[in-house]
Design a protein around this motif. Structure first.
Motif, PDB file in Angstrom:
ATOM      1  N   ALA A  41     -10.704  23.026  18.816  1.00  0.00           N
ATOM      2  CA  ALA A  41      -9.427  23.533  19.292  1.00  0.00           C
ATOM      3  C   ALA A  41      -9.684  24.696  20.214  1.00  0.00           C
ATOM      4  CB  ALA A  41      -8.553  23.983  18.124  1.00  0.00           C
ATOM      5  N   ASN A  42      -8.955  24.757  21.302  1.00  0.00           N
ATOM      6  CA  ASN A  42      -8.944  25.963  22.110  1.00  0.00           C
ATOM      7  C   ASN A  42      -7.497  26.410  22.196  1.00  0.00           C
ATOM      8  OD1 ASN A  42      -7.591  24.820  24.381  1.00  0.00           O
ATOM      9  ND2 ASN A  42      -9.503  23.807  24.947  1.00  0.00           N
ATOM     10  N   PRO A  43      -7.238  27.575  22.798  1.00  0.00           N
ATOM     11  CA  PRO A  43      -5.875  28.107  22.723  1.00  0.00           C
ATOM     12  C   PRO A  43      -4.806  27.213  23.345  1.00  0.00           C
ATOM     13  CG  PRO A  43      -7.387  29.850  23.287  1.00  0.00           C
ATOM     14  CD  PRO A  43      -8.182  28.594  23.303  1.00  0.00           C
ATOM     15  N   ASN A  44      -5.185  26.263  24.160  1.00  0.00           N
ATOM     16  CA  ASN A  44      -4.155  25.432  24.777  1.00  0.00           C
ATOM     17  C   ASN A  44      -4.046  24.053  24.161  1.00  0.00           C
ATOM     18  OD1 ASN A  44      -3.678  27.455  26.704  1.00  0.00           O
ATOM     19  ND2 ASN A  44      -5.510  26.772  27.802  1.00  0.00           N
ATOM     20  N   ARG A  45      -5.101  23.635  23.486  1.00  0.00           N
ATOM     21  CA  ARG A  45      -5.166  22.237  23.144  1.00  0.00           C
ATOM     22  C   ARG A  45      -6.044  22.055  21.911  1.00  0.00           C
ATOM     23  NH1 ARG A  45      -5.555  17.026  26.788  1.00  0.00           N
ATOM     24  NH2 ARG A  45      -3.421  17.543  27.203  1.00  0.00           N
ATOM     25  N   ALA A  46      -5.629  21.169  21.055  1.00  0.00           N
ATOM     26  CA  ALA A  46      -6.427  20.899  19.860  1.00  0.00           C
ATOM     27  C   ALA A  46      -6.733  19.417  19.787  1.00  0.00           C
ATOM     28  CB  ALA A  46      -5.674  21.329  18.609  1.00  0.00           C
ATOM     29  N   THR A  47      -7.917  19.124  19.310  1.00  0.00           N
ATOM     30  CA  THR A  47      -8.232  17.730  19.020  1.00  0.00           C
ATOM     31  C   THR A  47      -7.904  17.500  17.554  1.00  0.00           C
ATOM     32  OG1 THR A  47     -10.011  17.762  20.604  1.00  0.00           O
ATOM     33  CG2 THR A  47     -10.035  15.986  18.992  1.00  0.00           C
ATOM     34  N   VAL A  48      -7.139  16.474  17.311  1.00  0.00           N
ATOM     35  CA  VAL A  48      -6.732  16.186  15.945  1.00  0.00           C
ATOM     36  C   VAL A  48      -7.349  14.861  15.544  1.00  0.00           C
ATOM     37  CG1 VAL A  48      -4.788  15.821  14.399  1.00  0.00           C
ATOM     38  CG2 VAL A  48      -4.565  17.403  16.315  1.00  0.00           C
ATOM     39  N   ARG A  49      -8.065  14.866  14.436  1.00  0.00           N
ATOM     40  CA  ARG A  49      -8.646  13.620  13.932  1.00  0.00           C
ATOM     41  C   ARG A  49      -7.767  13.149  12.789  1.00  0.00           C
ATOM     42  NH1 ARG A  49     -14.045  14.992  12.337  1.00  0.00           N
ATOM     43  NH2 ARG A  49     -14.603  14.776  14.535  1.00  0.00           N
ATOM     44  N   LEU A  50      -7.238  11.953  12.938  1.00  0.00           N
ATOM     45  CA  LEU A  50      -6.301  11.423  11.953  1.00  0.00           C
ATOM     46  C   LEU A  50      -7.064  10.562  10.948  1.00  0.00           C
ATOM     47  CD1 LEU A  50      -3.728  10.395  14.656  1.00  0.00           C
ATOM     48  CD2 LEU A  50      -3.451  12.283  13.059  1.00  0.00           C
ATOM     49  N   LEU A  51      -6.808  10.782   9.688  1.00  0.00           N
ATOM     50  CA  LEU A  51      -7.538  10.063   8.642  1.00  0.00           C
ATOM     51  C   LEU A  51      -6.563   9.290   7.768  1.00  0.00           C
ATOM     52  CD1 LEU A  51      -9.755  13.105   7.687  1.00  0.00           C
ATOM     53  CD2 LEU A  51     -10.479  11.140   9.027  1.00  0.00           C
ATOM     54  N   ASP A  52      -6.815   7.999   7.673  1.00  0.00           N
ATOM     55  CA  ASP A  52      -5.994   7.134   6.830  1.00  0.00           C
ATOM     56  C   ASP A  52      -6.552   7.200   5.412  1.00  0.00           C
ATOM     57  OD1 ASP A  52      -4.672   5.171   5.512  1.00  0.00           O
ATOM     58  OD2 ASP A  52      -5.008   3.606   7.019  1.00  0.00           O
ATOM     59  N   GLU A  53      -5.788   7.740   4.508  1.00  0.00           N
ATOM     60  CA  GLU A  53      -6.253   7.866   3.128  1.00  0.00           C
ATOM     61  C   GLU A  53      -5.546   6.881   2.209  1.00  0.00           C
ATOM     62  OE1 GLU A  53      -6.420  12.022   1.888  1.00  0.00           O
ATOM     63  OE2 GLU A  53      -8.448  11.803   2.696  1.00  0.00           O
ATOM     64  N   THR A  54      -5.026   5.832   2.769  1.00  0.00           N
ATOM     65  CA  THR A  54      -4.330   4.837   1.969  1.00  0.00           C
ATOM     66  C   THR A  54      -5.336   4.048   1.133  1.00  0.00           C
ATOM     67  OG1 THR A  54      -2.821   4.625   3.827  1.00  0.00           O
ATOM     68  CG2 THR A  54      -2.704   2.931   2.117  1.00  0.00           C
ATOM     69  N   ASP A  55      -5.043   3.901  -0.160  1.00  0.00           N
ATOM     70  CA  ASP A  55      -5.916   3.098  -1.010  1.00  0.00           C
ATOM     71  C   ASP A  55      -5.853   1.648  -0.566  1.00  0.00           C
ATOM     72  OD1 ASP A  55      -6.741   5.185  -2.510  1.00  0.00           O
ATOM     73  OD2 ASP A  55      -5.225   4.919  -4.071  1.00  0.00           O
ATOM     74  N   GLY A  56      -7.008   1.063  -0.391  1.00  0.00           N
ATOM     75  CA  GLY A  56      -7.067  -0.368  -0.094  1.00  0.00           C
ATOM     76  C   GLY A  56      -6.554  -0.747   1.276  1.00  0.00           C
ATOM     77  N   ALA A  57      -6.516   0.205   2.192  1.00  0.00           N
ATOM     78  CA  ALA A  57      -6.020  -0.134   3.529  1.00  0.00           C
ATOM     79  C   ALA A  57      -7.071  -0.943   4.269  1.00  0.00           C
ATOM     80  CB  ALA A  57      -5.709   1.131   4.315  1.00  0.00           C
ATOM     81  N   SER A  58      -6.628  -2.007   4.898  1.00  0.00           N
ATOM     82  CA  SER A  58      -7.574  -2.790   5.683  1.00  0.00           C
ATOM     83  C   SER A  58      -7.398  -2.533   7.167  1.00  0.00           C
ATOM     84  CB  SER A  58      -7.419  -4.273   5.380  1.00  0.00           C
ATOM     85  OG  SER A  58      -6.107  -4.681   5.671  1.00  0.00           O
ATOM     86  N   SER A  59      -6.250  -2.020   7.549  1.00  0.00           N
ATOM     87  CA  SER A  59      -6.098  -1.637   8.948  1.00  0.00           C
ATOM     88  C   SER A  59      -5.048  -0.552   9.049  1.00  0.00           C
ATOM     89  CB  SER A  59      -5.698  -2.835   9.811  1.00  0.00           C
ATOM     90  OG  SER A  59      -4.335  -3.130   9.621  1.00  0.00           O
ATOM     91  N   SER A  60      -5.190   0.289  10.046  1.00  0.00           N
ATOM     92  CA  SER A  60      -4.200   1.338  10.237  1.00  0.00           C
ATOM     93  C   SER A  60      -3.833   1.448  11.705  1.00  0.00           C
ATOM     94  CB  SER A  60      -4.711   2.689   9.732  1.00  0.00           C
ATOM     95  OG  SER A  60      -6.102   2.699   9.625  1.00  0.00           O
ATOM     96  N   THR A  61      -2.583   1.704  11.946  1.00  0.00           N
ATOM     97  CA  THR A  61      -2.105   1.929  13.301  1.00  0.00           C
ATOM     98  C   THR A  61      -1.423   3.285  13.313  1.00  0.00           C
ATOM     99  OG1 THR A  61      -1.658  -0.427  13.433  1.00  0.00           O
ATOM    100  CG2 THR A  61      -0.741   0.947  15.170  1.00  0.00           C
ATOM    101  N   PRO A  66       0.837  -1.203   0.000  1.00  0.00           N
ATOM    102  CA  PRO A  66       0.000   0.000   0.000  1.00  0.00           C
ATOM    103  C   PRO A  66       0.873   1.255   0.000  1.00  0.00           C
ATOM    104  CG  PRO A  66       0.089  -0.933   2.203  1.00  0.00           C
ATOM    105  CD  PRO A  66       0.856  -1.873   1.304  1.00  0.00           C
ATOM    106  N   GLU A  67       0.322   2.324  -0.479  1.00  0.00           N
ATOM    107  CA  GLU A  67       0.999   3.619  -0.387  1.00  0.00           C
ATOM    108  C   GLU A  67       0.334   4.372   0.755  1.00  0.00           C
ATOM    109  OE1 GLU A  67       3.271   5.609  -2.240  1.00  0.00           O
ATOM    110  OE2 GLU A  67       4.024   3.704  -3.050  1.00  0.00           O
ATOM    111  N   ALA A  68       0.967   4.354   1.893  1.00  0.00           N
ATOM    112  CA  ALA A  68       0.329   4.973   3.057  1.00  0.00           C
ATOM    113  C   ALA A  68       0.220   6.485   2.858  1.00  0.00           C
ATOM    114  CB  ALA A  68       1.120   4.659   4.325  1.00  0.00           C
ATOM    115  N   ARG A  69      -0.976   6.976   3.038  1.00  0.00           N
ATOM    116  CA  ARG A  69      -1.179   8.430   2.956  1.00  0.00           C
ATOM    117  C   ARG A  69      -2.092   8.845   4.093  1.00  0.00           C
ATOM    118  NH1 ARG A  69      -3.751  10.618  -1.528  1.00  0.00           N
ATOM    119  NH2 ARG A  69      -4.701   8.616  -2.013  1.00  0.00           N
ATOM    120  N   MET A  70      -1.809   9.983   4.656  1.00  0.00           N
ATOM    121  CA  MET A  70      -2.616  10.430   5.794  1.00  0.00           C
ATOM    122  C   MET A  70      -3.041  11.887   5.635  1.00  0.00           C
ATOM    123  SD  MET A  70       0.067  11.226   8.825  1.00  0.00           S
ATOM    124  CE  MET A  70       1.416  10.091   8.671  1.00  0.00           C
ATOM    125  N   ARG A  71      -4.031  12.215   6.403  1.00  0.00           N
ATOM    126  CA  ARG A  71      -4.533  13.571   6.419  1.00  0.00           C
ATOM    127  C   ARG A  71      -5.075  13.771   7.828  1.00  0.00           C
ATOM    128  NH1 ARG A  71      -9.344  16.081   5.036  1.00  0.00           N
ATOM    129  NH2 ARG A  71     -10.516  14.177   4.709  1.00  0.00           N
TER     130      ARG A  71
END
Lengths: 486, 189
Positions: A327-347, A316-321
């Protein structure tokens, strides 16, 4: 004692911001830097590999007895040198009856330390060059990285070919390059070649299916078609095995006298003369493996080809976004997105920690190293690496306050970073969870107006978020507050 | 220098980009020259230390984790380089003697004598430090300017903590005496 501290503190303070009036001589320095960087070519390779989070580093290269082989394997060997990743030692033997004059070899040990403290990588380089027109080059490089455990990015496959010692005996004969190349050696003299092919750790370790090859099909053909056929090859047992593209596959021959010489043809244009080579298949497909063995002493050559011996699965060609849902001034929530084609699992790994779900809270400001290990249905894995950069007012060069009172002084708000920013950006102003204003145009800064058209009240603070994507694809988030001032 | 510009060039250095290396070199050359100048007054040697330090900076740039201040990181490398250079100096071995008594004596003197009203110029202090042996100078520098504890100094120089303390006490007294004898400060009593 307080006077005492004052005395020394003042001494220290006198040096604050001390910059002697000297000229930095870059040109003189640059030549020293050049020497370091050139001499450190191997270091540089290690650095690159390390930064790509690869866990087994190695370079195996063999380009030996080149005149003995066709030109094409030579070129491929050279290309291979840059691709091989799995630690291994290459031994080259000269498939040639003539003596080659000895030239002293160069040996060296490189120990790379990180931050001057811990030894992270050890490596050893030995180069021996024999400057003879018949061109024998031996390169041995081996590395092992002790820094981190494998994050599952690597799959390793080993084929072991059992080759009883008896098989490489044959009648004495002259060996020459043309003989070997044309395959006219009298190879049929030996006893039966019995080989068992065994596979160890076929795919990603987590999904490893232990298979031991045992034969459905045995085939052998001469390397160039006109090689003397060895008819008694029915014992050459093989089985189709799998590996992942881009990962190293190891091959081994058992039972070969150390004096024997071997040529492996990996079926994808790659060759090796190592007895136990490793090879990286870059492309998915089904490959035939050919191994030619020359007996020590008499030069009897045997060639075996196993058709369809290895099936290489696509990597696979791992790609992320990622997104910033809150987000507040001290802390942000980041949602990680696996954009790999044909990925069946991501860590996911953020810094050194693997995270349980794909959302992570990160402090601002900060810079966070993210790794994605994506697997496809075949269990083949790839790693993508990126940095999440979170900044505050300071990094975005934004004012802490502004006064939208129409006096033409500090009437609008915009972080100065976006001026002439080479890339895309978007600024949003928030009152709690409600969006107050949004812009992507530096000529349209926030004028302090709320959605209902009224002016924001003095003394109120608003949270702003600025997301930027540079032309090079570098993504940053800046979050801070701005005060409405009188 | 904006933080972003600095980050960009640090990243560039990690990719071995020559322009970024040049930028970092020129940006930090003078302050780092100032750091090394505290350790020796031989300007050729200082220049060599600074260059040596920058070579370490660029070859170990991947070890910089973006967590702390970049300048602080470079400064540590410079201090280490200066110390390495001084340690190679067989002519001026490190004074490994411990002298508790001297240490206490000097501390007591200072309580009574040293409450100076004015600060000192950099050149006064450098001149005073030039009077010290390289070993005393190193201990004095590490403790006063580079915020090393005696424990860390002892490890760095391969001496005992006690020796570090008494070296420091002697160095401190010498610096103070030099400054006093120059009459460049007033004693407020």
């Amino acid at each position: 004692m307080s006077e005492n501290l004052n005395w020394l503190d003042r001494l220290k303070n006198s040096f604050d911001g001390f910059e002697p009036n000297v000229q930095s001589n870059w040109n003189a320095f640059e030549s020293r830097l050049d020497d370091l960087m050139q001499g450190g070519g191997d270091l540089d390779l290690m650095r690159q590999v390390k930064s790509a989070q690869r866990f087994a580093i190695g370079a195996t290269s063999v380009a030996a007895g080149l005149a003995l082989w066709m030109a094409s394997p030579w070129l491929i060997e050279m290309a291979d040198e840059t691709q091989n990743q799995s630690g291994s030692v290459a031994n080259t033997e000269v498939l040639m009856g003539e003596e080659v004059p000895e030239v002293p070899s160069v040996e060296g040990v490189i120990t790379l330390t990180d931050d001057g403290s811990e030894e992270l990588i050890r490596g050893e380089v030995k180069h021996a060059m024999k400057l003879d027109p018949r061109l024998v080059v031996e390169t041995t490089e081996s590395w092992n990285e002790v820094e981190k455990p494998a994050m599952g990015a690597r799959t390793s496959t080993t084929f072991v070919l059992n080759l009883p010692e008896t098989t490489v005996r044959g009648k004495a004969r002259e060996t020459s390059s043309s003989d070997f190349k044309s395959g006219s050696a009298a190879a049929s003299q030996g006893k039966q070649l019995e080989s068992a092919l065994e596979m160890v750790n076929p795919l990603a370790s987590s999904e490893a299916v232990e298979k031991v090859g045992q034969v459905e099909e045995a085939k052998s053909v001469g390397s160039d078609g006109d090689f003397d056929e060895v008819s008694d090859l029915t014992g050459f047992n093989v089985s189709v095995q799998e590996a992942c593209a881009g990962t190293s596959v190891s091959f081994a021959l058992n039972g070969l006298d150390r004096e024997g010489s071997v040529l492996w043809n990996f079926g994808d244009g790659g060759f090796s003369q190592d007895i136990a080579p490793t090879h990286v298949y870059e492309n998915a497909g089904t490959y035939d493996i050919t191994v030619s063995v020359r007996a020590p002493g008499d030069g009897t050559i045997r060639t075996r080809t196993v058709e369809n011996m290895i099936v290489v699965r696509p990597k696979p060609e791992a790609r992320m976004r990622w997104e910033f849902p809150t987000a507040n001034p001290n802390r942000a929530t980041v949602r990680l997105l696996d954009e790999t084609d044909g990925a069946s699992s991501s860590t996911w790994f953020v810094e050194q920690d693997d995270i349980l779900n794909s959302e992570v809270k990160l402090d601002i400001p900060g810079e966070y190293h993210v790794n994605l290990v994506a697997s496809n249905a075949f269990g083949c894995q790839d790693v993508a690496v990126d940095d999440i950069k979170l900044g505050s007012r300071k990094e975005a060069i934004a004012p802490a306050l502004f006064s939208p009172d129409g006096d033409n002084r500090y009437d609008t708000f915009i972080p100065l970073l976006v001026m002439d920013f080479a890339g895309d950006w978007s600024l949003s102003i928030w009152d709690g969870n409600s969006l107050v204003f949004e812009t992507s145009n530096e000529l349209e800064p926030w004028n302090g107006r709320l959605p209902n058209g009224s002016l924001a009240p003095k003394g109120k603070k608003f949270v702003w978020k600025l997301e930027t994507i540079s032309g090079q694809g570098e993504r940053n988030l800046f979050v801070d507050e701005v005060l409405i001032d009188g | 220098m904006s933080e972003i510009e600095l980050r960009k060039h640090i990243e560039g250095c990690k990719q071995r980009k020559r322009l970024s290396q040049k930028w970092v070199f020129e940006r930090f050359y003078r302050p780092m020259f100032g750091v090394c100048l505290r350790y020796t007054n031989d300007s050729d040697r200082v220049q060599d230390m600074v260059q040596e330090g920058f070579l370490k900076v660029f070859s170990n740039i991947d070890g910089y984790t973006s967590k702390g201040s970049f300048e602080g990181w470079i400064r540590r490398i410079m201090v280490n380089t200066a110390i390495d250079s001084i340690r190679k100096d067989a002519v001026h071995p490190v004074d490994a003697t411990e002298d508790d008594q001297l240490e206490r004596l000097i501390e007591n003197e200072e309580v009574h004598e040293l409450d100076f009203e004015y600060g000192y110029s950099v050149h006064d202090v450098l001149d005073a430090m030039n009077e010290l042996s390289p070993a005393y100078r190193a201990v004095f520098n590490l403790f006063v300017f580079d915020n090393y504890s005696h424990q860390e100094i002892a490890e760095k120089l391969g001496i005992t903590v006690g020796a570090s303390k008494s070296n420091f006490a002697k160095a401190k007294r010498n610096v103070r005496d030099t400054l006093l004898s120059k009459n460049k400060m007033k004693v407020a009593k």
